[in-house]
Design a protein around this motif. Structure first.
Motif, short mmCIF file in Angstrom:
data_model
loop_
_atom_site.label_atom_id
_atom_site.label_comp_id
_atom_site.label_asym_id
_atom_site.label_seq_id
_atom_site.Cartn_x
_atom_site.Cartn_y
_atom_site.Cartn_z
N VAL A 1 34.31 57.98 18.76
CA VAL A 1 34.98 59.04 17.84
C VAL A 1 35.33 60.19 18.73
O VAL A 1 36.44 60.76 18.74
CB VAL A 1 34.07 59.37 16.69
N LEU A 2 34.35 60.87 19.44
CA LEU A 2 34.52 61.82 20.32
C LEU A 2 36.01 61.82 21.13
O LEU A 2 36.77 62.80 21.14
CB LEU A 2 33.54 62.31 20.86
N ILE B 1 39.42 61.59 19.25
CA ILE B 1 39.72 62.67 18.74
C ILE B 1 39.97 63.97 20.00
O ILE B 1 41.00 64.60 19.85
CB ILE B 1 38.65 63.37 17.80
N VAL C 1 38.77 70.11 17.29
CA VAL C 1 38.84 70.01 15.71
C VAL C 1 39.27 70.83 14.99
O VAL C 1 40.20 70.87 13.99
CB VAL C 1 37.38 69.31 15.19
N GLY D 1 29.33 57.45 17.97
CA GLY D 1 30.00 58.74 17.48
C GLY D 1 30.66 59.14 19.17
O GLY D 1 31.77 59.91 19.09
N SER E 1 33.17 54.93 6.26
CA SER E 1 32.55 55.23 7.38
C SER E 1 30.97 55.01 7.30
O SER E 1 30.16 54.42 8.32
CB SER E 1 32.48 56.86 7.54
N LEU F 1 38.03 56.03 9.39
CA LEU F 1 36.94 56.54 10.42
C LEU F 1 35.80 55.58 10.51
O LEU F 1 35.00 55.51 9.48
CB LEU F 1 36.77 57.76 9.95
N ILE G 1 25.90 68.61 17.12
CA ILE G 1 25.66 68.42 18.54
C ILE G 1 25.44 69.70 19.36
O ILE G 1 24.27 69.84 20.06
CB ILE G 1 26.91 67.64 19.22
N VAL G 2 25.97 70.68 18.93
CA VAL G 2 26.04 71.78 19.48
C VAL G 2 24.45 72.52 19.08
O VAL G 2 23.89 72.90 19.95
CB VAL G 2 27.00 73.07 18.94
N PHE H 1 32.26 54.60 11.80
CA PHE H 1 31.14 55.01 12.85
C PHE H 1 30.34 53.67 13.22
O PHE H 1 29.12 53.99 13.50
CB PHE H 1 30.57 55.95 11.85
N PHE I 1 34.66 69.96 21.49
CA PHE I 1 34.89 68.81 20.32
C PHE I 1 35.34 69.84 19.21
O PHE I 1 36.45 69.58 18.53
CB PHE I 1 33.94 68.17 20.25
N PHE J 1 41.69 54.00 13.83
CA PHE J 1 41.71 55.47 13.20
C PHE J 1 43.01 56.15 13.37
O PHE J 1 43.32 56.83 12.42
CB PHE J 1 40.43 56.20 13.79
N GLY K 1 30.18 69.22 22.86
CA GLY K 1 30.07 69.65 21.48
C GLY K 1 31.15 70.92 21.22
O GLY K 1 31.86 70.86 20.14
N TRP L 1 23.98 54.49 16.97
CA TRP L 1 25.36 54.94 16.46
C TRP L 1 25.65 56.21 17.15
O TRP L 1 27.03 56.65 17.03
CB TRP L 1 24.74 55.39 14.96
N PHE M 1 29.93 67.18 12.73
CA PHE M 1 29.25 66.37 13.72
C PHE M 1 29.11 66.96 14.89
O PHE M 1 28.21 67.05 15.74
CB PHE M 1 29.99 65.08 13.84
#
Lengths: 421, 343
Positions: A306-307, A310, A381, A303, A145, A88, B143-144, A90, A377, A82, A374, A299, B139
Motif C-alpha cells: 500500500v505504501l 500510494i 497523503v 501495508g 479492507s 483498498l 508508523i511515525v 490490506f 508517506f 486500488f 512514515g 499484514w 497508518f
C-alpha cells in the motif's frame, strides 16, 4: 479520464481517433523508456566509482535490482485493483506468500527451472485471489479492507501453525537434498540452484571500466523481462474498455448499477488479476532465493505494498514502480547510513556542532529509516494525494509555465481582445 | 466446570484490552466519522507512559557503602532511587513498586494532550476526505509514532512488573465454592478486568448522565441539527477524541505487566481491535464492548486442547473467521444501527 473515454470506445470522429493515436504513441514511448531504463539499470544504478566514498549509495547490485523489479510487479498489480477500482486491499501479502510457497514446492518436486515455478505461483496466487475476492468483494470500503486483512492474517497464522507440513512453519520452506525433483533427477553433493534452461539465476558477468564496476546478472534480467511484461499488460488494461469499467466502479457504483451493469464481475476480475501479479512476484522472490517463510504474509507486508503504491501515485502507470523502487532503496541503502558515516559527512563542522548535527539526523537514518519513510508517506497523503508522479507533473507544469510565460501572456491578451470585439 | 471457568477468565483479560481499544475506536468513529489506524499506537504510547514513570521513579544516585564489600573486598556502590532518599525507604519503595498503577495519573493528561494535538493538527483536515485517505494518513502516523518510541526506548520489550502485592496468583475456584486450587488465576489479570470494567462503566456513565455526554450523543446521532441549535459540536468532539485516546492509553498502561511493552504492540492489537469494532458494529459503543469480551472469550475457548484436537488450527483463526461470517451475514455487526456504514 477524458483520454480514456476516447480510447475505450470505437472512435467515431477523426478527432477522437487522432487523440487515440497520440495516446497510443505516448504509451509506446513510456514502455520504450521503461524498457531502456530496465535494460541499463545495472549501469544507471551504479553512478559512483567503487572506490569512492559515495559507493555505498550504489544500488546496482543484483539482489537489490531484483527486488526493485519484483516489488515493482507487486505494486503494479496492486495498482490495477486500488488505483482503478478504489478497493483498498490490506491482504495482498497473502498472495505473495502463497506464490513463494508454490514456487519452492515446484523446485522441490519438479525441477529447478524457474518457468514451472513462476507459472504455478501465478496460477495459485490467482486461485487464492478468486476465493478471497469472491467473498470479500461482497462488501466495499472499510469492510473490504478488513475482510482482506482478516483472510491474509488467517493465511499467515495457519502457515505458522497447523499447515507446518506444507509451509515448514517458523523455519520456512527450503530445498533439501532428499527432494525428488522428478525432471532433474536426484541431486548429488550440493543443493541445486534455480535456473532458466541451464542459465543459473545467480550467474553474473562483472564488467570493470575505469573506477566503475557493473554487474549484469541473469536473475535480474529475468525479473526485468517479467516486469516489462507486467507493465505492458497494465498499460493495456488501463486503456481497455475493461479498465474504463474499473474506473467507473471507483467513481460511481450506483450510476453503474442504474445503467444496468453489475460491478462485481469487474472488481472480481481486477482482484484476481492483481492477485496473480502478487503470486508472480512471490514466485520470483522464491526463484531468486529458493526460500519461503510465513513472515512474507504478515499484514505489515501488505501495508508495504500500500505504501509503495500510494507513495508513487495510485492510479498512474509509472507510480507504483517508482514507489516500489523508492521504498526498496530506502530499505537497503538508506538504512545503512550509520553514525560513523554521518560524522564523516559533517566533519567540516566544529566538533560540538558536528555531534549535535549527527545527533539530530541520527534517528532518521540507519535503523530509523522507517521513521523517515512514515513522515514522507504522511506528507504525500496530506499534500500530494497523487503521489510522486503527481509531484513530478506539478513541478513540470511550473517549469513549463515559466518557459512559456511570455507567449502565453500575449495569446491571453489576444484572446481577450478577440472576446471584446 | 473448572476448565470452563478458567477459559472464561482467560478470555476476560484479553477481551478487556480489545474492548477498551475498540471502545476508543468506536468513540472516534461515531463522533468524528474517522477510521483511526493510529489507535493501536495510542495504546502503545499509554504503555510507554508506564515505562516512563517507572524509569523516572527509579532514577538513582550512586553511593559507596563502606560497610558492605564485594568478594574482592572493595567497598560496594549502592544505587538509591531519589524517591527513596526524599520520602524515606518505605514510602519511596512503595512508590517504585506501584509505578504501573501510578502511571494512570501520568497517562490521562498525556494521552488527552496527544489526542488533542492529533485531532487539531492532523485529523480535522481529513473529515471531508474519503475513508481510504483517513486510513492511509493514520497508518502513516502510526508508523511515525512507533518509530519515535523505538528511537527513544529501543526495540526490545521492557519489563514493567506489577506491584508485588498483586503479582502472584489467586485461588479463584475457592471463592466460588469449588475445591481448592481447581482454578488458580494471576491476580493482575483480574485487576485488569476490574479496571477495564470501571473505565468502560465510567465512559458510559459520562455519556449517559452528563449534559456534555448528552450533547455528544445528540451530535453522534445528528451532527448538523446540533450545530444548528448553536452548539459548538466540533469542540466537544475534539474533547471526545482526547477521551478516546485516554481510554486507549489507560488500556495500555495497565496491560504492561501482562505484556512487556515493545514498540509494535500497538499494531498487533490494532488489527484485532478493528475486527472487534466491525463485529460489534461500526459506531455502536455497547457493540464494541460486547464484541471485545465475546471474541476474547471465544479465542480462549478455541485454544483449549479438546477443541484444537477437534479442529486443528482453530485457535489461530477463530476471530477472523467470526469476523468474516459476521461481515457477510450481518454487515452492520452485532449491535450496529441500521444504515450506519452498512455498505
Amino acid at each position: 479520464m477524458t483520454d480514456a473515454t476516447q480510447t475505450a470506445f470505437p472512435a467515431q470522429t477523426p478527432r477522437a481517433e487522432a487523440a487515440r493515436d497520440a495516446q497510443g504513441r505516448r504509451d509506446r514511448m513510456l514502455l520504450l523508456i521503461v524498457a531502456l531504463l530496465a535494460l541499463a539499470a545495472p549501469i544507471l544504478l551504479n553512478p559512483f566509482p567503487t572506490a569512492s566514498a559515495l559507493a555505498q549509495f550504489n544500488a546496482g547490485y543484483p539482489d537489490l535490482m531484483q527486488r526493485f523489479a519484483i516489488y515493482g510487479i507487486l505494486a503494479i498489480g496492486f495498482n490495477i485493483l486500488f488505483g482503478l477500482t478504489g478497493y483498498l486491499s490490506f491482504g495482498h501479502a497473502a498472495f505473495l506468500g502463497v506464490g513463494s510457497y508454490s514456487a519452492v514446492w515446484m523446485f522441490k518436486l519438479l525441477s529447478m527451472n524457474v518457468i514451472p515455478a513462476i507459472l504455478l505461483a501465478t496460477v495459485i496466487g490467482g486461485l487464492f485471489a478468486l476465493v478471497i475476492g469472491f467473498v470479500s468483494l461482497r462488501r466495499s470500503g472499510i469492510y473490504f479492507s478488513i475482510l482482506t486483512l482478516a483472510f491474509a492474517q488467517m493465511c499467515y497464522n495457519l502457515a505458522y501453525s497447523v499447515l507446518t507440513p506444507i509451509s515448514n512453519g517458523e523455519t520456512g520452506l527450503q530445498l533439501s537434498l532428499s527432494d525428488p525433483r522428478v525432471l532433474d533427477g536426484p541431486s548429488s553433493g550440493s543443493l541445486p540452484v534455480t535456473s532458466l534452461f541451464g542459465a543459473e539465476m545467480r550467474e553474473a558477468a562483472t564488467i570493470t571500466l575505469g573506477g566503475w564496476s557493473w554487474t549484469f546478472s541473469v536473475g535480474y534480467y529475468v525479473c526485468a523481462a517479467l516486469l516489462l511484461l507486467a507493465f505492458w499488460l497494465s498499460i493495456r488494461i488501463f486503456r481497455s474498455p475493461f479498465g474504463l469499467m474499473l474506473r467507473a466502479v471507483k467513481s460511481n457504483q450506483n450510476r453503474m448499477a442504474y445503467t444496468g451493469l453489475s460491478a462485481r464481475p469487474y472488481t472480481l476480475a481486477a482482484f484476481v488479476i492483481s492477485g496473480m501479479y502478487a503470486g508472480l512476484a512471490g514466485g520470483l522472490l522464491a526463484s531468486m532465493d529458493p526460500l519461503a517463510g510465513a513472515d512474507r504474509m504478515q499484514w505489515t507486508a501488505s501495508g508495504e505494498v500500500v505504501l509503495m503504491t500510494i507513495l508513487g501515485g495510485a492510479g498512474t502507470l509509472l507510480g507504483p514502480v517508482l514507489g516500489a523502487g523508492v521504498i526498496k532503496y530506502f530499505e537497503n541503502i538508506f538504512s545503512k547510513i550509520n553514525d560513523a558515516i554521518l560524522h564523516q559527512w559533517v566533519a567540516v563542522l566544529p566538533d560540538g556542532l558536528e555531534d549535535a548535527v549527527v545527533a539530530v539526523i541520527h534517528p532518521f537514518v540507519g535503523k530509523g529509516w522507517h521513521l523517515t519513510l512514515g513522515l514522507i508517506f504522511m506528507a504525500v497523503v496530506i499534500f500530494l494525494p497523487g503521489g510522486l508522479v503527481e509531484g513530478a507533473r506539478r513541478a513540470g507544469a511550473v517549469v513549463r509555465r515559466r518557459d512559456r510565460n511570455a507567449p502565453s501572456v500575449e495569446s491571453d491578451a489576444a484572446a481577450r481582445r478577440a472576446a471584446a470585439e | 466446570m473448572d476448565a470452563f471457568l478458567l477459559q472464561i477468565l482467560n478470555g476476560l483479560d484479553k477481551g478487556s484490552a480489545y474492548a477498551l481499544i475498540a471502545l476508543g475506536l468506536t468513540l472516534i468513529f461515531g463522533t468524528l466519522g474517522v477510521v483511526n489506524f493510529a489507535h493501536g499506537a495510542l495504546f502503545m504510547i499509554g504503555a510507554f507512559c508506564a515505562v516512563t514513570l517507572q524509569r523516572l521513579l527509579t532514577l538513582s544516585y550512586e553511593t559507596v557503602d563502606p560497610e558492605r564489600t564485594d568478594f574482592l573486598g572493595n567497598p560496594m556502590t549502592v544505587e538509591t532511587p531519589y524517591v527513596e532518599a526524599w520520602f524515606g525507604p518505605a514510602t519511596g519503595g512503595a512508590l517504585v513498586d506501584w509505578a504501573v498503577p501510578l502511571a494512570i495519573v501520568l497517562a490521562i493528561p498525556v494521552m488527552m494532550l496527544v489526542g488533542f494535538v492529533m485531532e487539531r493538527g492532523l485529523i480535522q483536515h481529513f473529515y471531508k476526505r474519503p475513508h481510504a485517505d483517513q486510513i492511509l494518513v493514520t497508518f502513516g502516523l502510526a508508523i511515525v509514532l512507533q518509530e519515535i518510541v523505538k528511537a527513544v526506548y529501543g526495540a526490545n520489550p521492557i519489563p514493567t512488573p506489577a506491584p508485588s502485592a498483586l503479582r502472584g496468583s489467586m485461588d479463584v475456584g475457592a471463592l466460588v465454592g469449588m475445591e481448592a486450587y481447581a482454578v488458580v488465576y494471576p491476580i493482575w489479570r483480574l485487576v485488569y478486568f476490574v479496571f477495564a470494567a470501571l473505565v468502560i462503566g465510567g465512559v458510559f456513565a459520562f455519556l449517559r448522565f452528563t449534559t456534555f455526554g448528552m450533547v455528544v450523543r445528540a451530535g453522534m446521532a445528528d451532527r448538523e441539527t446540533v450545530g444548528l441549535l448553536g452548539i459548538d459540536i466540533d469542540k466537544r468532539f475534539t474533547l471526545m477524541f482526547g477521551l478516546a485516546a485516554a481510554v486507549a492509553g489507560l488500556a495500555g498502561v495497565m496491560y504492561t505487566p501482562i505484556l512487556s511493552p515493545n514498540y509494535h504492540m500497538g499494531m498487533d492489537f490494532l488489527v484485532l481491535s478493528f475486527v472487534v469494532v466491525v463485529v460489534g458494529g461500526m459506531g455502536s459503543l455497547p457493540g464494541a464492548v460486547l464484541a471485545g469480551f465475546l471474541l476474547g472469550i471465544l479465542q480462549s475457548f478455541a485454544s483449549m486442547n479438546e477443541v484444537k484436537s477437534l479442529i486443528p488450527g482453530i485457535d489461530q483463526i477463530i476471530i477472523y473467521l467470526v469476523a468474516i461470517v459476521i461481515l457477510l451475514t450481518r454487515p452492520r455487526g452485532l449491535m450496529g444501527r441500521r444504515g450506519v456504514m452498512e455498505e
